[in-house]
Design a protein around this motif. Structure first.
Motif, mmCIF file in Angstrom:
data_model
loop_
_atom_site.group_PDB
_atom_site.id
_atom_site.type_symbol
_atom_site.label_atom_id
_atom_site.label_comp_id
_atom_site.label_asym_id
_atom_site.label_seq_id
_atom_site.Cartn_x
_atom_site.Cartn_y
_atom_site.Cartn_z
ATOM 1 N N TYR A 151 7.191 -5.519 5.615
ATOM 2 C CA TYR A 151 5.806 -5.998 5.467
ATOM 3 C C TYR A 151 5.765 -7.233 4.559
ATOM 4 O O TYR A 151 5.182 -8.265 4.913
ATOM 5 N N ALA A 173 9.810 -0.135 5.236
ATOM 6 C CA ALA A 173 8.501 -0.599 5.729
ATOM 7 C C ALA A 173 7.878 -1.585 4.733
ATOM 8 O O ALA A 173 7.301 -2.608 5.126
ATOM 9 N N ILE A 174 8.009 -1.280 3.451
ATOM 10 C CA ILE A 174 7.469 -2.161 2.404
ATOM 11 C C ILE A 174 8.174 -3.519 2.461
ATOM 12 O O ILE A 174 7.534 -4.580 2.440
ATOM 13 N N LEU A 181 -4.597 -0.274 -1.102
ATOM 14 C CA LEU A 181 -3.972 0.423 0.038
ATOM 15 C C LEU A 181 -2.539 0.786 -0.348
ATOM 16 O O LEU A 181 -1.804 -0.060 -0.860
ATOM 17 N N GLU A 182 -2.147 2.046 -0.096
ATOM 18 C CA GLU A 182 -0.785 2.460 -0.455
ATOM 19 C C GLU A 182 0.127 2.441 0.770
ATOM 20 O O GLU A 182 -0.205 3.016 1.807
ATOM 21 N N ILE A 183 1.281 1.792 0.648
ATOM 22 C CA ILE A 183 2.269 1.751 1.732
ATOM 23 C C ILE A 183 3.554 2.413 1.224
ATOM 24 O O ILE A 183 4.133 1.960 0.233
ATOM 25 N N ILE A 214 6.382 3.193 -3.559
ATOM 26 C CA ILE A 214 5.085 2.961 -2.920
ATOM 27 C C ILE A 214 4.624 1.558 -3.321
ATOM 28 O O ILE A 214 4.725 1.170 -4.495
#
Ligand SMILES: N[C@@H](CCC(=O)N[C@@H](CS)C(=O)NCC(=O)O)C(=O)O
Length: 207
Positions: free
Chosen positions: A70, A66-67, A59-61, A53
Protein backbone atom coordinates in the motif's frame (compact mmCIF):
# COMPACT_ATOMS: atom_id res chain seq x y z
CA UNK A 1 -0.87 14.37 3.35
CA UNK A 2 -2.59 11.73 5.53
CA UNK A 3 -1.57 11.27 9.14
CA UNK A 4 0.30 7.95 9.44
CA UNK A 5 0.80 5.94 12.62
CA UNK A 6 2.79 2.71 12.45
CA UNK A 7 2.50 0.34 15.41
CA UNK A 8 4.84 -2.57 16.10
CA UNK A 9 7.11 -3.92 18.83
CA UNK A 10 10.45 -2.31 19.80
CA UNK A 11 12.51 -4.62 17.57
CA UNK A 12 13.00 -4.81 13.77
CA UNK A 13 11.14 -8.04 12.97
CA UNK A 14 8.36 -7.75 10.40
CA UNK A 15 7.90 -4.04 11.12
CA UNK A 16 11.25 -2.57 10.19
CA UNK A 17 10.81 -2.63 6.37
CA UNK A 18 7.83 -0.31 6.83
CA UNK A 19 9.89 2.06 8.97
CA UNK A 20 12.68 1.94 6.34
CA UNK A 21 10.13 2.76 3.64
CA UNK A 22 8.84 5.82 5.49
CA UNK A 23 12.42 7.07 5.92
CA UNK A 24 13.29 6.33 2.28
CA UNK A 25 10.22 8.29 1.14
CA UNK A 26 11.00 11.07 3.64
CA UNK A 27 7.41 10.83 4.86
CA UNK A 28 6.63 11.76 8.49
CA UNK A 29 4.89 9.10 10.60
CA UNK A 30 4.27 8.29 14.24
CA UNK A 31 6.58 5.38 15.08
CA UNK A 32 4.64 3.70 17.90
CA UNK A 33 6.43 0.81 19.65
CA UNK A 34 4.41 -1.33 22.07
CA UNK A 35 5.75 -3.47 24.87
CA UNK A 36 4.09 -6.92 25.03
CA UNK A 37 2.07 -5.68 28.02
CA UNK A 38 0.78 -2.64 26.10
CA UNK A 39 -0.05 -4.88 23.15
CA UNK A 40 -1.88 -7.40 25.37
CA UNK A 41 -4.21 -4.65 26.54
CA UNK A 42 -5.38 -3.76 22.99
CA UNK A 43 -4.85 -7.00 21.01
CA UNK A 44 -8.51 -8.09 21.15
CA UNK A 45 -9.61 -4.80 19.59
CA UNK A 46 -7.09 -4.96 16.72
CA UNK A 47 -8.13 -5.88 13.14
CA UNK A 48 -6.37 -9.30 12.94
CA UNK A 49 -4.97 -9.82 16.44
CA UNK A 50 -1.36 -9.19 15.40
CA UNK A 51 1.14 -6.39 14.83
CA UNK A 52 2.20 -4.54 12.71
CA UNK A 53 -0.73 -2.21 12.07
CA UNK A 54 -0.67 0.95 9.99
CA UNK A 55 -3.06 3.77 10.89
CA UNK A 56 -4.01 6.10 8.02
CA UNK A 57 -6.15 8.97 9.27
CA UNK A 58 -7.66 6.53 11.75
CA UNK A 59 -8.18 3.63 9.29
CA UNK A 60 -6.27 0.55 10.51
CA UNK A 61 -4.47 -1.68 7.98
CA UNK A 62 -3.00 -5.01 9.23
CA UNK A 63 -0.44 -7.43 7.70
CA UNK A 64 3.14 -6.34 6.99
CA UNK A 65 3.13 -7.16 3.25
CA UNK A 66 -0.23 -5.42 2.66
CA UNK A 67 1.04 -2.33 4.51
CA UNK A 68 4.26 -2.30 2.50
CA UNK A 69 2.51 -2.74 -0.84
CA UNK A 70 0.00 0.00 0.00
CA UNK A 71 2.68 2.51 1.01
CA UNK A 72 5.13 1.53 -1.73
CA UNK A 73 2.46 2.10 -4.39
CA UNK A 74 1.79 5.55 -2.92
CA UNK A 75 5.47 6.46 -2.57
CA UNK A 76 6.74 4.96 -5.85
CA UNK A 77 8.73 1.99 -4.51
CA UNK A 78 6.50 -0.89 -5.67
CA UNK A 79 8.17 -1.47 -9.07
CA UNK A 80 7.90 0.68 -12.18
CA UNK A 81 6.01 -1.71 -14.49
CA UNK A 82 3.23 -4.26 -13.85
CA UNK A 83 5.79 -7.02 -14.47
CA UNK A 84 8.26 -5.53 -11.98
CA UNK A 85 5.44 -5.13 -9.44
CA UNK A 86 4.52 -8.81 -9.88
CA UNK A 87 8.15 -9.80 -9.28
CA UNK A 88 8.41 -7.53 -6.24
CA UNK A 89 5.37 -9.31 -4.76
CA UNK A 90 6.83 -12.69 -5.74
CA UNK A 91 10.12 -11.97 -3.95
CA UNK A 92 8.28 -10.85 -0.81
CA UNK A 93 6.13 -14.00 -0.94
CA UNK A 94 9.32 -16.06 -1.35
CA UNK A 95 10.80 -14.30 1.69
CA UNK A 96 7.70 -15.29 3.67
CA UNK A 97 8.24 -18.95 2.66
CA UNK A 98 11.83 -18.73 3.89
CA UNK A 99 10.77 -16.98 7.07
CA UNK A 100 8.48 -19.89 8.03
CA UNK A 101 11.64 -22.02 8.31
CA UNK A 102 13.91 -19.34 9.79
CA UNK A 103 11.34 -18.48 12.46
CA UNK A 104 11.79 -22.01 13.86
CA UNK A 105 15.36 -20.99 14.73
CA UNK A 106 14.27 -17.73 16.39
CA UNK A 107 11.60 -19.56 18.40
CA UNK A 108 14.10 -22.26 19.50
CA UNK A 109 16.81 -19.74 20.35
CA UNK A 110 14.57 -17.40 22.29
CA UNK A 111 12.56 -20.22 23.84
CA UNK A 112 15.59 -21.41 25.78
CA UNK A 113 16.11 -24.68 23.84
CA UNK A 114 19.38 -26.53 24.34
CA UNK A 115 22.32 -25.97 21.97
CA UNK A 116 21.71 -29.42 20.46
CA UNK A 117 18.04 -28.65 19.80
CA UNK A 118 18.91 -25.31 18.20
CA UNK A 119 21.60 -26.99 16.06
CA UNK A 120 19.02 -29.57 14.88
CA UNK A 121 16.65 -26.77 13.80
CA UNK A 122 19.53 -25.07 11.97
CA UNK A 123 20.61 -28.17 10.05
CA UNK A 124 17.11 -29.51 9.30
CA UNK A 125 15.20 -26.27 8.62
CA UNK A 126 17.35 -23.16 8.27
CA UNK A 127 20.28 -24.39 6.16
CA UNK A 128 18.24 -26.12 3.41
CA UNK A 129 15.75 -23.22 3.25
CA UNK A 130 18.56 -20.66 3.15
CA UNK A 131 20.38 -22.46 0.32
CA UNK A 132 17.46 -22.24 -2.10
CA UNK A 133 16.47 -18.73 -0.94
CA UNK A 134 20.02 -17.38 -1.34
CA UNK A 135 20.26 -19.06 -4.76
CA UNK A 136 17.20 -17.14 -5.93
CA UNK A 137 18.48 -13.82 -4.52
CA UNK A 138 21.95 -14.29 -6.03
CA UNK A 139 20.40 -15.13 -9.41
CA UNK A 140 18.31 -11.95 -9.34
CA UNK A 141 21.37 -9.86 -8.41
CA UNK A 142 23.50 -11.49 -11.14
CA UNK A 143 20.94 -10.40 -13.73
CA UNK A 144 20.35 -6.98 -12.16
CA UNK A 145 21.77 -3.90 -13.87
CA UNK A 146 20.84 -1.59 -10.97
CA UNK A 147 22.26 -3.62 -8.09
CA UNK A 148 18.73 -3.89 -6.64
CA UNK A 149 16.66 -7.08 -6.77
CA UNK A 150 14.01 -6.00 -9.28
CA UNK A 151 14.08 -3.41 -12.07
CA UNK A 152 16.14 -0.27 -12.22
CA UNK A 153 15.54 1.16 -8.74
CA UNK A 154 14.99 0.26 -5.10
CA UNK A 155 11.67 -1.40 -4.18
CA UNK A 156 10.09 -2.62 -0.99
CA UNK A 157 11.33 -6.14 -1.83
CA UNK A 158 14.89 -4.85 -1.25
CA UNK A 159 13.82 -3.52 2.16
CA UNK A 160 12.19 -6.80 3.23
CA UNK A 161 15.14 -8.90 2.07
CA UNK A 162 17.82 -6.64 3.54
CA UNK A 163 16.12 -6.39 6.93
CA UNK A 164 16.15 -10.18 7.15
CA UNK A 165 19.73 -10.41 5.81
CA UNK A 166 20.80 -8.22 8.72
CA UNK A 167 19.16 -10.66 11.12
CA UNK A 168 20.88 -13.58 9.39
CA UNK A 169 24.19 -11.73 9.67
CA UNK A 170 23.63 -11.01 13.37
CA UNK A 171 23.11 -14.73 14.04
CA UNK A 172 26.14 -15.80 11.97
CA UNK A 173 24.29 -17.14 8.89
CA UNK A 174 25.62 -14.51 6.47
CA UNK A 175 29.16 -13.36 5.94
CA UNK A 176 30.61 -11.05 3.32
CA UNK A 177 33.23 -13.45 1.92
CA UNK A 178 30.69 -16.23 1.23
CA UNK A 179 27.87 -13.96 0.07
CA UNK A 180 29.41 -10.85 -1.54
CA UNK A 181 26.35 -10.00 -3.66
CA UNK A 182 23.93 -10.19 -0.75
CA UNK A 183 26.27 -8.18 1.44
CA UNK A 184 26.62 -5.57 -1.31
CA UNK A 185 22.82 -5.32 -1.54
CA UNK A 186 22.63 -4.78 2.21
CA UNK A 187 25.21 -2.00 2.07
CA UNK A 188 23.62 -0.40 -1.00
CA UNK A 189 20.17 -0.25 0.62
CA UNK A 190 21.60 1.04 3.90
CA UNK A 191 23.42 3.85 2.04
CA UNK A 192 20.23 5.27 0.47
CA UNK A 193 19.35 8.83 1.53
CA UNK A 194 16.87 8.77 4.41
CA UNK A 195 17.65 5.15 5.26
CA UNK A 196 21.33 5.89 5.94
CA UNK A 197 20.57 8.51 8.60
CA UNK A 198 17.85 6.39 10.21
CA UNK A 199 19.97 3.20 10.34
CA UNK A 200 22.92 5.02 11.88
CA UNK A 201 20.77 6.48 14.69
CA UNK A 202 18.32 3.65 15.48
CA UNK A 203 18.60 1.34 18.47
CA UNK A 204 20.29 -1.89 17.38
CA UNK A 205 18.24 -5.08 17.61
CA UNK A 206 19.36 -8.66 16.82
CA UNK A 207 16.18 -9.49 14.93
N1 LIG B 1 1.33 -12.34 8.67
C1 LIG B 1 1.51 -11.32 9.67
C2 LIG B 1 2.28 -11.91 10.85
C3 LIG B 1 2.33 -10.92 12.01
C4 LIG B 1 2.97 -11.50 13.23
O1 LIG B 1 3.40 -12.68 13.28
N2 LIG B 1 3.03 -10.65 14.26
C5 LIG B 1 3.61 -11.04 15.51
C6 LIG B 1 4.91 -10.25 15.77
S1 LIG B 1 6.09 -10.50 14.48
C7 LIG B 1 2.63 -10.66 16.62
O2 LIG B 1 1.80 -9.79 16.47
N3 LIG B 1 2.77 -11.32 17.77
C8 LIG B 1 1.97 -11.01 18.93
C9 LIG B 1 0.63 -11.69 18.92
O3 LIG B 1 0.37 -12.56 18.05
O4 LIG B 1 -0.16 -11.38 19.80
C10 LIG B 1 2.24 -10.12 9.07
O5 LIG B 1 3.05 -10.29 8.15
O6 LIG B 1 1.98 -8.99 9.53
Amino acid sequence: MPSYKFTYFPFRGLGEPVRLLFHLADCPFKDERFSFEEWGAVKSKSPMGQLPILGVDGLEIPQSAAILRYLALKFGFAGKTPEDRAWVDAVVDRFKDFFVEFKKFLVAKRGGKSEEEVAKVVSESVVPAMESYFKLLNGLLERSKSGFLIGNSITYADLVVVNNLETLRNFGFLNASEQPKLTALLEKVYSQPGIKEYVSSRTASDF
